[in-house]
Design a protein around this motif. Structure first.
Motif, PDB file in Angstrom:
ATOM      1  N   HIS A 295      -8.059   4.673  10.914  1.00  0.00           N
ATOM      2  CA  HIS A 295      -8.376   3.355  10.385  1.00  0.00           C
ATOM      3  C   HIS A 295      -9.892   3.216  10.333  1.00  0.00           C
ATOM      4  O   HIS A 295     -10.588   3.687  11.227  1.00  0.00           O
ATOM      5  CB  HIS A 295      -7.806   2.252  11.289  1.00  0.00           C
TER       6      HIS A 295
ATOM      7  N   LYS B 127      -5.629   6.998  14.887  1.00  0.00           N
ATOM      8  CA  LYS B 127      -4.360   6.335  15.196  1.00  0.00           C
ATOM      9  C   LYS B 127      -3.475   7.248  16.061  1.00  0.00           C
ATOM     10  O   LYS B 127      -3.773   8.434  16.228  1.00  0.00           O
ATOM     11  CB  LYS B 127      -3.659   5.973  13.884  1.00  0.00           C
TER      12      LYS B 127
ATOM     13  N   VAL C   7       1.918   6.842   4.186  1.00  0.00           N
ATOM     14  CA  VAL C   7       1.009   5.698   4.297  1.00  0.00           C
ATOM     15  C   VAL C   7       1.045   5.041   5.679  1.00  0.00           C
ATOM     16  O   VAL C   7       0.036   4.531   6.174  1.00  0.00           O
ATOM     17  CB  VAL C   7       1.251   4.661   3.168  1.00  0.00           C
TER      18      VAL C   7
ATOM     19  N   TYR D  18      -4.603  -6.454  13.055  1.00  0.00           N
ATOM     20  CA  TYR D  18      -3.946  -6.390  11.751  1.00  0.00           C
ATOM     21  C   TYR D  18      -3.551  -7.768  11.230  1.00  0.00           C
ATOM     22  O   TYR D  18      -2.669  -7.863  10.375  1.00  0.00           O
ATOM     23  CB  TYR D  18      -2.721  -5.467  11.841  1.00  0.00           C
TER      24      TYR D  18
END
Ligand code: CMP
Length: 143
Positions: free
Chosen positions: A115, A9, A109, A49
């Protein structure tokens, strides 16, 4: 052979962790079959997502993943989907153990470095969103 979609990410790219993360999966014995450094367009982020659309943090999630370059990858190997998840550690870094990627490098988080697909169905869907068939290599002809 099983394939999974993994992505460093924006926080992982900015912290120069691409090499460290690639190295862990190489040393484990998995094979890299596709990779690209890219900026994720808004539409792709929302599709990727999509399952989190109703969550209160959806906007934040899309904003973060489009905030800078990511390193998208496809890895191949026996049980690579589940094993990669184990190597990544728990989604929330407060629960991820030392020795895992998030356990070693992440503290929140939202910014949790990496991912990875959570099932064969999401692996197929996510690989298809980020890669064309011809962008993936095959090692099967190597002796
Ligand atoms: P990822 O594996 O990319 O899939 C969904 C992401 O949502 C997850 O990693 C987290 O980074 C993010 N996420 C989960 N819970 C929260 C939260 N409470 N606030 C912000 N982001 C979250």
């Amino acid at each position: 052979m099983e394939k999974t979609f993994l992505m460093v990410k924006p926080d992982g790219v900015q912290r120069n962790l691409i090499g460290e993360i690639v190295s862990r999966f190489e040393k484990k014995g998995f094979q890299l079959v596709g990779a690209k450094l890219m900026s994720i367009p808004q539409e792709l982020a929302e599709k990727h997502y999509g399952e989190h659309k109703e969550r209160p943090f959806f906007g934040e999630l899309v904003e973060f993943i489009t905030s800078g370059p990511v390193f998208a990858m496809v890895w191949e190997g026996e049980n690579v989907i589940a094993t990669a998840r184990t190597m990544m550690g728990a989604t929330n870094p407060k629960d991820s153990l030392p020795g895992t990627i998030r356990g070693d490098f992440a503290a929140t988080v939202g910014k949790n470095i990496i991912h990875g697909s959570d099932s064969p169905e999401s692996a197929e869907r996510e690989i298809g969103l980020f890669f064309k068939e011809e962008e993936l290599v095959s090692y099967s002809k190597l002796i």
